[in-house]
Design a protein around this motif. Structure first.
Motif, PDB file in Angstrom:
ATOM      1  N   ALA A  81      55.805  25.653 111.691  1.00 16.34           N
ATOM      2  CA  ALA A  81      54.692  26.577 111.513  1.00 16.34           C
ATOM      3  C   ALA A  81      54.905  27.814 112.372  1.00 16.34           C
ATOM      4  CB  ALA A  81      53.388  25.883 111.882  1.00 16.34           C
ATOM      5  N   SER A  82      54.415  28.948 111.901  1.00 16.13           N
ATOM      6  CA  SER A  82      54.547  30.170 112.704  1.00 16.13           C
ATOM      7  C   SER A  82      53.180  30.801 112.879  1.00 16.13           C
ATOM      8  CB  SER A  82      55.568  31.130 112.076  1.00 16.13           C
ATOM      9  OG  SER A  82      55.353  31.301 110.704  1.00 16.13           O
ATOM     10  N   ALA A 116      61.254  34.898 115.522  1.00 14.98           N
ATOM     11  CA  ALA A 116      61.887  34.818 116.845  1.00 14.98           C
ATOM     12  C   ALA A 116      61.238  33.783 117.745  1.00 14.98           C
ATOM     13  CB  ALA A 116      61.841  36.185 117.523  1.00 14.98           C
ATOM     14  N   GLN A 117      59.974  33.424 117.492  1.00 12.15           N
ATOM     15  CA  GLN A 117      59.264  32.544 118.415  1.00 12.15           C
ATOM     16  C   GLN A 117      58.777  31.258 117.752  1.00 12.15           C
ATOM     17  OE1 GLN A 117      56.154  34.935 120.205  1.00 12.15           O
ATOM     18  NE2 GLN A 117      57.607  36.110 121.438  1.00 12.15           N
ATOM     19  N   ASN A 118      59.317  30.921 116.577  1.00 10.28           N
ATOM     20  CA  ASN A 118      58.889  29.686 115.936  1.00 10.28           C
ATOM     21  C   ASN A 118      59.538  28.473 116.611  1.00 10.28           C
ATOM     22  OD1 ASN A 118      61.517  29.579 114.931  1.00 10.28           O
ATOM     23  ND2 ASN A 118      60.944  30.268 112.879  1.00 10.28           N
ATOM     24  N   LYS A 130      58.179  29.494 100.374  1.00 14.44           N
ATOM     25  CA  LYS A 130      57.332  28.983 101.457  1.00 14.44           C
ATOM     26  C   LYS A 130      57.815  29.610 102.752  1.00 14.44           C
ATOM     27  CE  LYS A 130      54.213  26.246  99.721  1.00 14.44           C
ATOM     28  NZ  LYS A 130      52.783  26.553  99.876  1.00 14.44           N
ATOM     29  N   ALA A 131      57.008  30.513 103.287  1.00 15.08           N
ATOM     30  CA  ALA A 131      57.407  31.233 104.492  1.00 15.08           C
ATOM     31  C   ALA A 131      57.043  30.477 105.756  1.00 15.08           C
ATOM     32  CB  ALA A 131      56.770  32.612 104.506  1.00 15.08           C
ATOM     33  N   GLU A 132      55.877  29.789 105.739  1.00 17.41           N
ATOM     34  CA  GLU A 132      55.463  29.117 106.970  1.00 17.41           C
ATOM     35  C   GLU A 132      54.611  27.875 106.741  1.00 17.41           C
ATOM     36  OE1 GLU A 132      53.302  31.969 109.289  1.00 17.41           O
ATOM     37  OE2 GLU A 132      51.633  32.111 107.875  1.00 17.41           O
TER      38      GLU A 132
END
Length: 938
Positions: free
Chosen positions: A148-149, A156-158, A473-475
């Protein structure tokens, strides 16, 4: 149930308690639901406490060839947390965390809620990287398993980028801790073949330029479609590859028993701005410019999205006048200092000088305005959900376009909405990554609607994955929803690689089958969740589960989401003439749904569409308690007599305790409840003594002129004194008068005090008529006593104060103890802080009135150390349920005792009845916070 499942249940019974194994139909249905639009009913639901139990269950399932699915919070939107086999859920014993390197790293068990992780890190100025919109509910297990983001996380922070190690349990029960050298060495010996195969897969990718290029392209975007194939290009050590394949694997490769994150900076200074452009093209071009500036988030909203929230309270006036061509960007920037923040705001706006901004809210750090701006973005999903037709569901899809194609992607999506008749659909999303969410409503009750949805999804998949080479599906994870399209997006070579990964980790195919890898091209159109009408109070529920963390009964019986699921099914059976099925479910629902609901309404605070499930339960209690209505009317008409009878009962109970002793009284109470099928009240050693303090007219002196307070002691504080071991044995009424006198205020005691009640004892049982009668009587009396609202009115228990504020039709300044002290008495008092550790319980009514920070502030002004225990949103006393359903109070306060420090001797709150249960389950006596203030006040 098949022989295999019967055998499994027998095996489970050898190492799990009976309460951990759920097999009855009703609770399997309730526990089996998640936030997606799929419905599978598990054969068995398990509530596991620790890693050893997980391993034992995995091995038992493998031996009997039984599939199993892991579930954390069940906020998943794509169907990855439902099962028709064994559903493994986590109890509250999976909430441990370890902070390392002064907050640079944190190790979290999968049951930790994301927002709690950030709360632990806040003193260090750090947070975890992922920031999903559901962070107040979703748990670390799901955050990692779905990669999840969120709004600021980007790529960069997932979890994939910030994981620093994990403990994973594979399908054969083997445990690997990737941060422990001994564990890794043992795993290299025991699983050499698996690691060798992963190394071989990496080599194959490295020698296939087309596939390698595709992988690198896909992960320049936000992408959670399929497995994390970038692990095969980013790492050479097979254990590193394994660790990163687990991220986003949705429970299909193994179980993440804990994860260590490298944390990221939580900047102390933030500012937000809303910028409106005339077209989506202008907004997209502006996004490309903003990407070169120090922005942390850029949220895009199309014209329909803005219109969906135009009528919400507090929205900027210009939103209502925007046309559908307009598009808005919600921009946030963060900095280490205030000066740096101002400089960044100026630079961001300067970068947009060539654009025409047709409306805006300039950059601001003012909390109320910032909260309003982000409420616009966060309110869009529920805005569609709130206006949908009953029986339909809300679907939110989640795609990513290359940023260069963002505007055209939006235009093409809007064209598909028109083509397939989704005229209510809105688009918003994380513009910096080209990540768009689109929300629409869909019914699945007729085949033509299912066909429409299927054709629409085929068109979306072709548009995103083929035309623009984007991410389907991006996130939100692949789940069941996009499983049929994984090969379309990744191509034959990429999909076959994923199939091989699945076989390597799960050769029996037992881990969450049907998710990510699914050979059925119509899997996304099967097992669709029915959403039958049940009651107007709850029909808008989308079963997201955001309500669950604050529900006091969630570990005893059902959460609000689960209550609604069962009630929908109950109403469905009744309408369809299934009399026997309805009767069986109704029998279960009486205890699971009605009797054990605290009806606090905390669920409404978390619900994205504002549903108060407690309102439904109180409505249902109207029928249950109908036969007692004559008694209720009599008590309402003769309330002074009723309270005298309660005092007599308290006196008898204490006389019996003195005569028989605590042990015998407890045994006698338990026996009586057993014989009466729990219809007699539970006796507790902390039962208060009688309040013998006399409130007289002498309290109405005029010595101080206009400095007056109207004091209404609640019926509980008028009848109840203190428990025998409380350090201060004065009744609350006496303490309250003492404190008010110290501040130099006159006290006005309402006429006919002993006949007054706010109506809550009746309202909680659904007895609306006597509840309204007592509330109206109280309103009239307080109106007169306060000289038509001229003077503040103290109601000394927060639940009664809150009910009165909400029920009265005339404007009066009603406060509970904390409000009285902070807003009226404190300017006239000097507080001498005690060097003492005290517990503080913030009641659910105080939370709903927004008094949590005020209450903590007051307690800290009185005592050097104040402990507000974690994971307790409501004590579960719920009026009189602490006596009638004591198990609700027990589970609500289960985490309390372990959080009482050894040097702590007492606790404080602002509800007399809640304090009984708090005292019983903490091991220290609780009193009103007014006792603490009176002790330190001069």
């Amino acid at each position: 149930m098949t022989d295999n499942y019967q055998q499994l249940i027998q095996q489970l019974g050898t190492f799990l308690d009976a309460g951990q194994i759920i097999t009855d139909e009703a609770r399997r249905l309730a526990y089996g639901t998640d936030a997606s639009f799929y419905r599978l009913i598990p054969r068995v639901v398990l509530r596991l406490h620790n890693q050893h139990q997980v391993i034992a269950v995995i091995r038992a399932c493998a031996e009997l060839n039984i599939p199993h699915t892991y579930r954390a919070a069940g906020t998943s939107l794509s169907g990855q947390a439902v099962s028709d086999s064994v559903l493994i859920t986590l109890s509250d014993q999976w909430r441990r965390h370890i902070i390392e390197d002064n907050g640079l790293k944190i190790t979290l068990q999968p049951g930790v809620i994301g927002a709690d992780a950030n709360r632990y890190l806040a003193p260090y100025g750090r947070k975890i990287g992922p920031d999903p919109a559901s962070i107040n509910t979703c748990k670390i297990g799901g955050i990692a398993a779905n990669n999840a983001s969120g709004m600021c996380c980007g790529t960069a922070q997932n979890s994939y980028r910030t994981v620093d190690g994990m403990t994973v349990i594979l399908t054969d029960g083997t445990v690997l801790n990737t941060r422990d050298e001994a564990s890794k060495a043992a795993f290299r010996r025991s699983h050499a073949s698996l690691l060798s195969d992963l190394t071989e897969l990496r080599k194959e990718v490295d020698t296939n330029p087309a596939l390698k290029d595709k992988i690198q392209h896909k992960y320049r975007l936000k992408n959670t479609t399929g497995y994390a194939l970038n692990a095969l290009t980013d790492f050479s050590d097979p254990i590193d590859i394994l660790e990163h394949l687990m991220i986003g694997s949705e429970g299909t490769l193994g179980f993440i028993a804990d994860i260590t994150y490298k944390t990221v900076i939580e900047h102390p200074h933030k500012a937000s701005s809303l910028l409106v452009f005339s077209t989506i093209e202008q907004a997209s071009e502006a996004t490309s410019i903003l990407a070169t500036t120090p922005v942390s988030a850029v949220e895009m909203m199309d014209g329909r999205a803005m219109r969906s929230v135009a009528d919400k309270a507090g929205m900027p006036e210009f939103i209502a006048h925007l046309d559908l061509e307009a598009a808005a960007l919600l921009v946030e920037t963060r900095a280490g200092t205030h000066e740096e923040l101002l400089s960044q705001c100026d630079a961001i706006m300067a970068s947009l000088s060539a654009f025409t901004v047709i409306a805006s809210v300039p950059f601001t750090s003012e909390p109320a305005t910032v909260n309003t701006l982000w409420a616009i973005r966060k309110g869009m999903f529920p805005a569609v959900g709130a206006v949908r037709e009953t029986g339909t569901t809300v679907i939110i899809e989640d795609v990513a376009f290359p940023v260069a194609n963002l505007a055209q992607g939006v235009r093409d999506l809007q064209a598909l909405f028109a083509q397939f008749g989704y005229h209510e659909a809105i688009i918003f999303g994380h513009a910096l990554e080209g990540n768009l969410h689109f929300v629409f409503t869909q019914g699945f009750d007729v085949q033509s609607e299912i066909d429409r949805y299927g054709a629409f999804m085929d068109a979306v998949a072709e548009l995103v994955a083929v035309k623009y080479q984007g991410s389907l599906k991006a996130e939100h994870g692949t789940g069941r929803n996009m499983a049929p399209y994984v090969e379309l997006e990744w191509g034959k070579a990429g999909y076959q690689l994923m199939q091989r990964i699945k076989r390597l980790f799960d050769p029996q195919g037992l881990l969450n089958p049907g998710v990510i890898i699914n050979d059925d091209p119509h899997a996304h159109l099967r097992h669709l969740k029915p959403m039958p009408a049940a009651d107007d109070l709850v029909d808008r529920c989308i079963e997201c589960g955001f309500c669950e963390p604050v529900c006091p009964s969630r570990t005893l019986s059902l959460s609000p989401r689960q209550r609604i699921v069962l009630y929908r099914e109950l109403q469905h059976r009744r309408r369809n003439g299934d009399t026997a099925g309805a009767k069986a479910l109704d029998t279960v629902f009486q205890y699971q749904g009605i009797d054990t609901c605290a009806a606090t309404g905390l669920c409404a605070e978390r619900c994205p569409v504002g549903i108060n499930t407690g309102d439904l339960i109180k409505k249902l209690r109207t029928d249950k308690y109908q036969r007692f209505l004559p008694i209720a009317r009599w008590t309402a008409d003769h309330f002074a007599t009723t309270t005298r009878l309660i005092k007599t009962g308290l006196g008898v109970a204490h006389s019996a305790q003195s005569l028989l002793g605590e042990h015998r009284m407890t045994a006698l109470s338990n026996t009586a409840r057993r014989w009466s099928h729990n219809s007699t009240p539970q006796w507790l050693p902390e039962l208060p003594t009688i309040n013998r303090h006399q409130l007289t007219e002498s309290g109405n002196s005029q010595a101080h002129g206009e400095k007056k307070v109207v004091y209404l002691p609640t019926c509980a504080s008028r009848t109840m004194g203190q428990q025998p071991d409380n350090p201060d044995q004065r009744p609350l009424t006496e303490v309250t008068l003492s404190l008010i006198a110290k501040a130099g205020f006159d006290v006005v005691i309402p006429q006919g005090l002993n006949d007054l009640c706010c109506g809550m004892p009746y309202d909680s049982k659904g007895m609306t008529e006597p509840a309204a009668q007592k509330s109206q009587q109280l309103e009239e009396t307080l109106w007169q006593a306060s000289e038509q609202g001229k003077y503040p009115i103290l109601i000394d228990a927060s639940p009664c104060a809150k009910r009165s504020v909400e029920s009265f039709s005339r404007l009066m300044n009603i406060v509970e103890p904390v409000g009285l002290v902070l807003h009226y008495l404190l300017p006239y008092l000097e507080l001498k802080r005690l060097h003492e550790t005290v517990m503080l319980h913030v009641t659910c009514s105080s939370r709903k009135m927004g008094l949590e920070n005020d209450m903590l502030e007051l307690a800290k002004a009185c005592a050097s150390t104040v402990i507000v225990p974690e994971h307790i949103q409501c004590c579960g006393w719920a009026g009189d349920k602490g006596f009638s359903v004591p198990e609700l109070n027990a589970v609500s306060l289960e985490p309390l005792k372990d959080q009482v420090p050894p040097d702590c001797r007492r606790g404080f709150s602002n509800s007399r009845t809640c304090e009984i249960g708090l005292s019983h389950h903490s091991g220290v006596p609780y009193q009103s916070i007014l006792y603490l203030v009176d002790e330190v006040a001069r």
